[in-house]
Design a protein around this motif. Structure first.
Motif, PDB file in Angstrom:
ATOM      1  N   ARG A   1      -5.939  15.183   3.623  1.00 15.15           N
ATOM      2  CA  ARG A   1      -6.422  13.948   3.000  1.00 15.15           C
ATOM      3  C   ARG A   1      -5.324  13.340   2.132  1.00 15.15           C
ATOM      4  O   ARG A   1      -4.449  14.029   1.620  1.00 15.15           O
ATOM      5  N   ARG A   2      -5.367  12.018   1.982  1.00 13.73           N
ATOM      6  CA  ARG A   2      -4.364  11.305   1.207  1.00 13.73           C
ATOM      7  C   ARG A   2      -5.035  10.498   0.104  1.00 13.73           C
ATOM      8  O   ARG A   2      -6.174  10.073   0.244  1.00 13.73           O
ATOM      9  N   ARG A   3      -4.310  10.322  -0.964  1.00 16.44           N
ATOM     10  CA  ARG A   3      -4.824   9.583  -2.127  1.00 16.44           C
ATOM     11  C   ARG A   3      -4.146   8.225  -2.206  1.00 16.44           C
ATOM     12  O   ARG A   3      -2.922   8.111  -2.112  1.00 16.44           O
TER      13      ARG A   3
ATOM     14  N   LYS B   1       0.842  -1.201   0.000  1.00 19.72           N
ATOM     15  CA  LYS B   1       0.000   0.000   0.000  1.00 19.72           C
ATOM     16  C   LYS B   1       0.875   1.248   0.000  1.00 19.72           C
ATOM     17  O   LYS B   1       1.939   1.283   0.615  1.00 19.72           O
ATOM     18  N   LYS B   2       0.392   2.273  -0.712  1.00 20.14           N
ATOM     19  CA  LYS B   2       1.088   3.549  -0.750  1.00 20.14           C
ATOM     20  C   LYS B   2       0.086   4.666  -0.966  1.00 20.14           C
ATOM     21  O   LYS B   2      -0.789   4.575  -1.840  1.00 20.14           O
TER      22      LYS B   2
ATOM     23  N   PHE C   1      -0.291   9.148  -1.103  1.00 18.12           N
ATOM     24  CA  PHE C   1       0.381  10.429  -1.199  1.00 18.12           C
ATOM     25  C   PHE C   1      -0.569  11.514  -0.697  1.00 18.12           C
ATOM     26  O   PHE C   1      -1.795  11.404  -0.880  1.00 18.12           O
ATOM     27  N   PRO C   2      -0.037  12.573  -0.077  1.00 18.68           N
ATOM     28  CA  PRO C   2      -0.910  13.643   0.424  1.00 18.68           C
ATOM     29  C   PRO C   2      -1.547  14.423  -0.714  1.00 18.68           C
ATOM     30  O   PRO C   2      -0.947  14.618  -1.775  1.00 18.68           O
ATOM     31  N   MET C   3      -2.778  14.846  -0.484  1.00 13.07           N
ATOM     32  CA  MET C   3      -3.478  15.709  -1.437  1.00 13.07           C
ATOM     33  C   MET C   3      -3.400  17.125  -0.879  1.00 13.07           C
ATOM     34  O   MET C   3      -4.127  17.499   0.035  1.00 13.07           O
ATOM     35  N   HIS C   4      -2.488  17.902  -1.403  1.00 11.17           N
ATOM     36  CA  HIS C   4      -2.196  19.224  -0.855  1.00 11.17           C
ATOM     37  C   HIS C   4      -3.405  20.156  -0.980  1.00 11.17           C
ATOM     38  O   HIS C   4      -4.083  20.199  -1.998  1.00 11.17           O
ATOM     39  N   GLY C   5      -3.653  20.874   0.103  1.00 11.66           N
ATOM     40  CA  GLY C   5      -4.754  21.825   0.125  1.00 11.66           C
ATOM     41  C   GLY C   5      -6.098  21.215   0.426  1.00 11.66           C
ATOM     42  O   GLY C   5      -7.122  21.892   0.342  1.00 11.66           O
ATOM     43  N   LEU C   6      -6.107  19.923   0.788  1.00 10.21           N
ATOM     44  CA  LEU C   6      -7.379  19.258   1.073  1.00 10.21           C
ATOM     45  C   LEU C   6      -7.422  18.730   2.509  1.00 10.21           C
ATOM     46  O   LEU C   6      -7.896  17.630   2.785  1.00 10.21           O
ATOM     47  N   GLY C   7      -6.877  19.522   3.421  1.00  5.51           N
ATOM     48  CA  GLY C   7      -7.012  19.211   4.842  1.00  5.51           C
ATOM     49  C   GLY C   7      -6.358  17.930   5.278  1.00  5.51           C
ATOM     50  O   GLY C   7      -6.885  17.215   6.147  1.00  5.51           O
TER      51      GLY C   7
END
Length: 297
Positions: free
Chosen positions: A36-38, A25-26, A28-34
């Motif tokens: 949240r990670r994708r 599993k991997k 990545f951060p979703m910048h600007g979305l509090g």
């Protein structure tokens, strides 16, 4: 006893997979979305046997290259296991890969010009891994470099060992990159779109080289590609990745004869449509597929 400068003997087949990817599993951060990670990879599992080519296929953004970077230990997984010859390396080497792991798992990158140092000659690119991984004594390095250059189809080797990367064609540079991977004595080679920067006829030669080395040396190859037609003619098994998940995997002939997942069927239809396109529309992997079909079907 082997002759000085001779290539090492082919490894004996092991009783099980040489490489196992288990529930990897991997995110990545979703910048600007509090915060949240994708999900980039979600519960990915498959294995490679010695002397086997496994094609990892899927469209751009499916997670193929991220997976390759994790297996190469250039990225860290969030969870899961990477087992090399049965040992979970993420447990035994949690922070950084050991020199022994890097010798056994090598990578051939997409762009051969970017992956070779333009300052150094071919001799340097091959001698360094031979010495670093203890694959040759200093007195034998010159002969081993010549053997490696010859083994990837660059003849005569004397014409190539003292050239710089910019003195070589794209196909020749990629052959040097393959030779550099072989210099470490790998069990696994990951080839990430290794022919996408080359013209069609040159691609076939490099792909044939990978297949020959796999058969002769018992190396497992993970071929990462977006093109199912090329995978068909290279791989023993296919793993289909979509949205970071394995949606289907199996023996290549079975995947093509009876795909079970809608995404796989879509990839197959796209591949068939591309092969049927008029000559003016054919490019890249379509031409490779046609050359393979002409040579082997």
């Amino acid at each position: 006893m082997t002759t000085a400068g001779a290539p090492p003997p082919s490894p004996a087949p092991s009783p099980g997979p040489v490489l196992e990817i288990v529930a990897l599993k991997k995110t990545f951060p979703m910048h600007g979305l509090g915060g949240r990670r994708r999900n980039v990879l979600d519960d990915v599992s498959f294995s490679l046997d010695p002397g086997q080519i496994v094609a990892l296929v899927g469209e751009s953004g499916s997670g193929k290259s991220t997976l390759a970077r994790i297996v190469a230990r250039l990225e860290r997984a969030d969870a899961g296991a990477i087992k090399l010859e049965g040992a979970d390396v993420l447990r035994t080497e949690p922070r950084h890969a050991s020199l022994a792991y890097r010798a056994r798992v090598q990578m051939v990158f997409q762009d051969p010009f970017a992956s070779l140092n333009p300052v150094h000659r071919v001799r340097h690119h091959l001698a360094r891994p031979l010495l670093l991984h203890g694959r040759a004594r200093p007195a034998d390095v010159g002969a081993r470099v010549v053997d490696l250059v010859e083994s990837v189809g660059l003849h005569p080797a004397a014409d190539f060992v003292d050239r710089h990367p910019h003195d070589l064609s794209g196909g020749q540079r990629q052959r040097v990159a393959v030779a550099r991977a072989l210099a470490a004595g790998p069990k696994v080679i990951m080839a990430d779109e290794p022919t996408s920067m080359l013209d069609a006829s040159t691609r076939v030669g490099v792909l044939d080289l990978l297949r020959r080395l796999t058969r002769e040396r018992g190396i497992a190859v993970l071929l990462i590609t977006h093109d199912l037609a090329t995978a068909r003619h290279m791989a023993d098994r296919i793993v289909v990745l979509a949205g970071g998940r394995v949606v289907e995997q199996g023996v290549t002939a079975n995947i093509f004869a009876s795909p079970s997942h809608p995404y796989t069927r879509q990839l197959l239809e796209a591949s068939r449509a591309a092969r049927a396109a008029p000559p003016s529309a054919r490019r890249g992997d379509v031409e490779v597929a046609r050359l393979f079909l002409g040579n082997r079907d």
